[in-house]
Design a protein around this motif. Structure first.
Motif, short mmCIF file in Angstrom:
data_model
loop_
_atom_site.label_atom_id
_atom_site.label_comp_id
_atom_site.label_asym_id
_atom_site.label_seq_id
_atom_site.Cartn_x
_atom_site.Cartn_y
_atom_site.Cartn_z
N VAL A 1 0.90 -1.32 -0.06
CA VAL A 1 0.09 -0.09 -0.18
C VAL A 1 0.96 1.18 -0.16
N TRP A 2 2.12 1.51 0.90
CA TRP A 2 2.86 2.46 1.18
C TRP A 2 3.31 2.71 -0.12
N GLU A 3 4.07 1.78 -0.82
CA GLU A 3 4.99 1.85 -1.94
C GLU A 3 3.96 2.19 -3.24
N THR A 4 2.67 1.74 -3.44
CA THR A 4 1.92 1.82 -4.62
C THR A 4 1.23 3.21 -4.54
N PHE A 5 1.01 3.78 -3.32
CA PHE A 5 0.55 4.98 -3.40
C PHE A 5 1.67 6.09 -3.53
N GLU A 6 2.87 5.77 -3.08
CA GLU A 6 3.85 6.61 -3.25
C GLU A 6 4.25 6.71 -4.71
N LEU A 7 4.34 5.68 -5.50
CA LEU A 7 4.26 5.53 -6.95
C LEU A 7 3.21 6.61 -7.51
N MET A 8 2.12 6.10 -7.33
CA MET A 8 0.90 6.83 -7.80
C MET A 8 1.12 8.20 -7.74
N SER A 9 1.43 8.70 -6.48
CA SER A 9 1.46 10.34 -6.52
C SER A 9 2.58 10.70 -7.44
N GLY A 10 3.46 10.30 -7.86
CA GLY A 10 4.52 10.50 -8.70
C GLY A 10 3.74 10.71 -10.09
N ALA B 1 -3.02 14.53 -20.32
CA ALA B 1 -1.20 14.83 -20.51
C ALA B 1 -0.86 14.39 -21.60
N ARG B 2 -1.71 13.36 -22.51
CA ARG B 2 -1.40 12.97 -23.95
C ARG B 2 0.26 12.15 -24.03
N ASN B 3 0.23 11.45 -23.07
CA ASN B 3 1.32 10.45 -23.10
C ASN B 3 0.98 9.06 -22.86
N THR B 4 0.96 8.44 -24.07
CA THR B 4 0.63 6.81 -24.00
C THR B 4 1.10 6.15 -23.01
N ALA B 5 2.45 6.26 -22.96
CA ALA B 5 3.24 5.35 -21.82
C ALA B 5 2.85 5.62 -20.62
N LEU B 6 2.74 6.67 -19.99
CA LEU B 6 2.23 7.24 -19.04
C LEU B 6 0.75 6.83 -18.56
N ARG B 7 -0.13 7.10 -19.34
CA ARG B 7 -1.42 6.50 -19.25
C ARG B 7 -1.44 4.83 -19.25
N GLN B 8 -0.79 4.31 -19.77
CA GLN B 8 -0.84 2.85 -19.81
C GLN B 8 -0.48 2.25 -18.26
N THR B 9 0.67 2.95 -17.78
CA THR B 9 1.30 2.86 -16.39
C THR B 9 0.30 3.22 -15.47
N TYR B 10 -0.17 4.28 -15.59
CA TYR B 10 -1.44 4.92 -14.61
C TYR B 10 -2.39 3.92 -14.39
N GLN B 11 -3.01 3.50 -15.48
CA GLN B 11 -4.17 2.80 -15.39
C GLN B 11 -4.10 1.50 -14.87
N ARG C 1 -5.81 0.65 -10.73
CA ARG C 1 -6.71 -0.43 -10.69
C ARG C 1 -6.52 -0.84 -9.43
N ARG C 2 -5.26 -1.06 -9.01
CA ARG C 2 -5.03 -1.84 -7.78
C ARG C 2 -5.31 -0.87 -6.62
N LEU C 3 -5.27 0.29 -6.66
CA LEU C 3 -5.80 1.14 -5.45
C LEU C 3 -7.05 1.91 -5.37
N LYS C 4 -7.83 1.73 -6.45
CA LYS C 4 -9.33 2.21 -6.53
C LYS C 4 -10.13 1.70 -5.32
N ALA C 5 -10.11 0.53 -4.77
CA ALA C 5 -11.00 0.23 -3.60
C ALA C 5 -10.47 0.83 -2.40
N LEU C 6 -8.97 1.10 -2.34
CA LEU C 6 -8.35 1.83 -1.04
C LEU C 6 -8.80 3.28 -1.18
N ARG C 7 -8.63 3.92 -2.51
CA ARG C 7 -9.19 5.24 -2.60
C ARG C 7 -10.55 5.48 -2.20
#
Length: 241
Positions: free
Chosen positions: A94-103, A158-168, A172-178
């Protein structure tokens, strides 16, 4: 054109079963995702195929196909001997995934301020006002769906395909926690205030400001979740923030 049995292969009806099956498949996946996000299916819960088939009005084949999709997304785990269950994240995950998602959110905000169109900004503002109406009505599912749509629209702008794929994939793993992070009234109100600041930064095309707001927003959600995260396994990594 006809096949040996005399059927006309050029007729549209020949492909309808595939279309309907794909629609059913997508619908089942969407329903199960919603159940997981809103806590109807809680972390660690074993998934009862018979009950889910009755609830959704489907056979086991589309259900099991949906399980495979959700397993690939990290939302459920499938064991050959124990069946399927909802994935449970450890405290460290949880800690590490939210940290990554914040970036990822911060970078999305910076790029979106450079590239968003007036029409896209207007749509985000409309979603924001609709979200506020849900807050007044204490409609958490409605509020959450609009909240997530705003974050998703910023990422899309943001129009960045690589960013969007990583973001999505990560989101998905964080939606329930959010979703759960807004159960406390003070946290919910704080999130609303953050979203108002996001809109102002978008309107000003201030990427650095929006990036900073989004990063803080996600880290605060992480901290709220760490206080209520069920059955933690292990300790969060050392940190200095």
């Amino acid at each position: 054109m006809q096949n040996p049995s005399g059927n006309d292969l050029t007729r549209p009806a020949a492909v309808l079963p595939k279309v309907e099956r794909q629609r059913l498949h997508d619908t089942v996946v969407d329903h199960l995702r919603k159940f997981i996000v809103e806590g109807v299916l809680s972390p660690g819960m074993k998934l009862n195929e018979r009950e889910l088939c009755e609830t959704l009005g489907i056979s086991r084949t589309p259900l099991r196909e949906a399980f495979k999709v959700l397993a690939a997304e990290g939302l459920i785990e499938i064991s050959p001997n124990r069946g399927a269950s909802v994935s449970r994240m450890t405290e460290a995950e949880v800690w590490e995934t939210f940290e990554l998602m914040s970036g990822l959110e911060a970078f999305s905000g910076e790029l979106a301020c450079e590239r968003i169109t007036p029409a896209e900004l207007a749509e985000i503002k409309a979603l924001h006002y609709s979200m506020l109406a849900c807050r007044v009505q204490n409609d958490l599912p409605g509020y959450y769906s609009r909240n997530q749509e705003i974050h998703d629209r910023i990422n899309e702008a943001a129009r960045n395909t690589a960013l969007r794929q990583t973001y999505q994939g990560i989101n998905r793993r964080l939606k329930a926690l959010r979703f759960r992070s807004n159960h406390q009234t003070d946290k919910w109100d704080r999130a609303v205030h953050d979203h108002e600041d996001m809109i102002k930064a978008l309107e000003a095309r201030d990427g650095k400001l929006l990036g900073a707001i989004l990063k803080r927003h996600l880290l605060e959600k992480r901290d709220a979740i760490m206080q209520i995260h069920p059955d933690p396994v292990g300790d969060p990594p050392a940190h200095n923030d």
